[in-house]
Scaffold this active site. Structure first.
Site, short mmCIF file in Angstrom:
data_model
loop_
_atom_site.label_atom_id
_atom_site.label_comp_id
_atom_site.label_asym_id
_atom_site.label_seq_id
_atom_site.Cartn_x
_atom_site.Cartn_y
_atom_site.Cartn_z
N HIS A 75 50.44 5.00 51.31
CA HIS A 75 50.42 6.39 50.81
C HIS A 75 51.85 6.80 50.42
O HIS A 75 52.82 6.38 51.06
CB HIS A 75 49.87 7.33 51.87
CG HIS A 75 49.61 8.69 51.34
ND1 HIS A 75 50.58 9.67 51.30
CD2 HIS A 75 48.52 9.24 50.76
CE1 HIS A 75 50.08 10.76 50.74
NE2 HIS A 75 48.82 10.52 50.41
N GLU A 122 47.12 6.81 42.75
CA GLU A 122 47.56 8.15 43.14
C GLU A 122 48.98 8.38 42.66
O GLU A 122 49.95 8.08 43.36
CB GLU A 122 47.46 8.28 44.67
CG GLU A 122 47.53 9.71 45.10
CD GLU A 122 47.17 9.91 46.57
OE1 GLU A 122 46.21 10.64 46.82
OE2 GLU A 122 47.85 9.36 47.44
P1 PGA Z 1 46.41 16.33 47.37
O1 PGA Z 1 46.86 15.09 48.30
O2 PGA Z 1 44.94 16.17 47.12
O3 PGA Z 1 46.75 17.53 48.21
O4 PGA Z 1 47.23 16.24 46.14
C1 PGA Z 1 46.41 13.81 48.05
C2 PGA Z 1 47.08 12.85 48.97
O5 PGA Z 1 48.26 13.04 49.30
O6 PGA Z 1 46.48 11.87 49.39
#
Ligand code: PGA
Length: 231
Positions: A76, A145
């Site tokens: 992450h 992401e």
């Molecule tokens: P968010 O976070 O949906 O608040 O942007 C996603 C994450 O950090 O996994």
């Protein structure tokens, strides 16, 4: 496979009572709470699959398994960029998750969409999966992401489905040419809300979403779960 919705609670909510309440309202999701709530939440039968926000040699995969954890988030951006975890560390953690027969949720994503972002994604993908055989990589849920799209509350904007697909294509090409992987499950993460979840979840190439902030609001999260069920 039906669409997957993962809640990443990070260091929320503030009390166990709130966590229990939210957990019970998240039926159908994979929920990754803070470690300190895992034990209590594992006792609740709520149709929620339990996930962990991390693994490390110091925090045994055996303990996670005993608590009924099935999925583990690794790579992450909070850890890669906030805590300085290198690709090598993420790779070691990935191997640890697989060794303990847990399912990895592997996050990949560039910090900024600059002209080198394609190269960045390619090298992050190669280093993250280094040394793993096809059947192990195929057990991973891979979350694209982009770091710049995380945290709506801090003013971030979500990626568009079109450009998320472009990035997923880049990762797929690396997986196919370097690791001989032809099929993998991709999720999108970064400011997912009930207003944009359908745009991502209705795409064939996207198997699910990883939700941060919006997973802490039970009504909002229920809407996202409903969308995932009905696309
Ligand atoms: P968010 O976070 O949906 O608040 O942007 C996603 C994450 O950090 O996994």
């Amino acid at each position: 496979m039906s669409k997957v919705v993962i809640a990443n609670w990070k260091m929320n909510p503030q009390t166990l009572a709130e966590a229990e309440d939210l957990f019970q309202a998240s039926s159908g999701a994979i929920v990754c709470p803070p470690f300190i709530y895992l034990e209590e939440l594992s006792k609740i039968r709520s149709g929620v699959i339990l996930g962990s926000q991390d693994i490390s040699p110091e925090f045994s995969g055996e303990i996670l398994r005993r608590l009924g954890v099935k999925y583990v988030i690794i790579g992450h951006s909070d850890r890669r960029w906030g805590l300085g975890e290198s690709d090598e560390v993420v790779n070691q953690k990935l191997k640890l998750v697989l060794k303990h027969e847990l399912a990895p949720v592997v996050c990949l994503g560039e910090k900024s969409r600059d002209r080198d972002f394609e190269k960045f994604l390619q090298s992050q993908t190669v280093a993250t999966f280094a040394g793993l055989p096809v059947d192990e990589i195929q057990k991973c849920l891979i979350v694209y992401e982009p770091v710049w799209a995380i945290s709506t509350s801090l003013g971030a904007q979500p990626d568009t489905p079109e450009s998320a697909l472009e990035s997923i294509k880049i990762i797929k090409e690396v997986l196919s040419s370097n690791f001989y992987i032809l099929n993998s499950n991709f999720l999108y993460g970064g400011s997912v809300t009930s207003a944009n979840a359908k745009d991502f979840l209705s795409l064939d190439e996207i198997s699910g979403v990883l939700v941060g902030q919006a997973s802490l609001d039970r009504e909002e999260f229920k809407k996202i779960l409903g969308i995932a069920k009905n696309v």
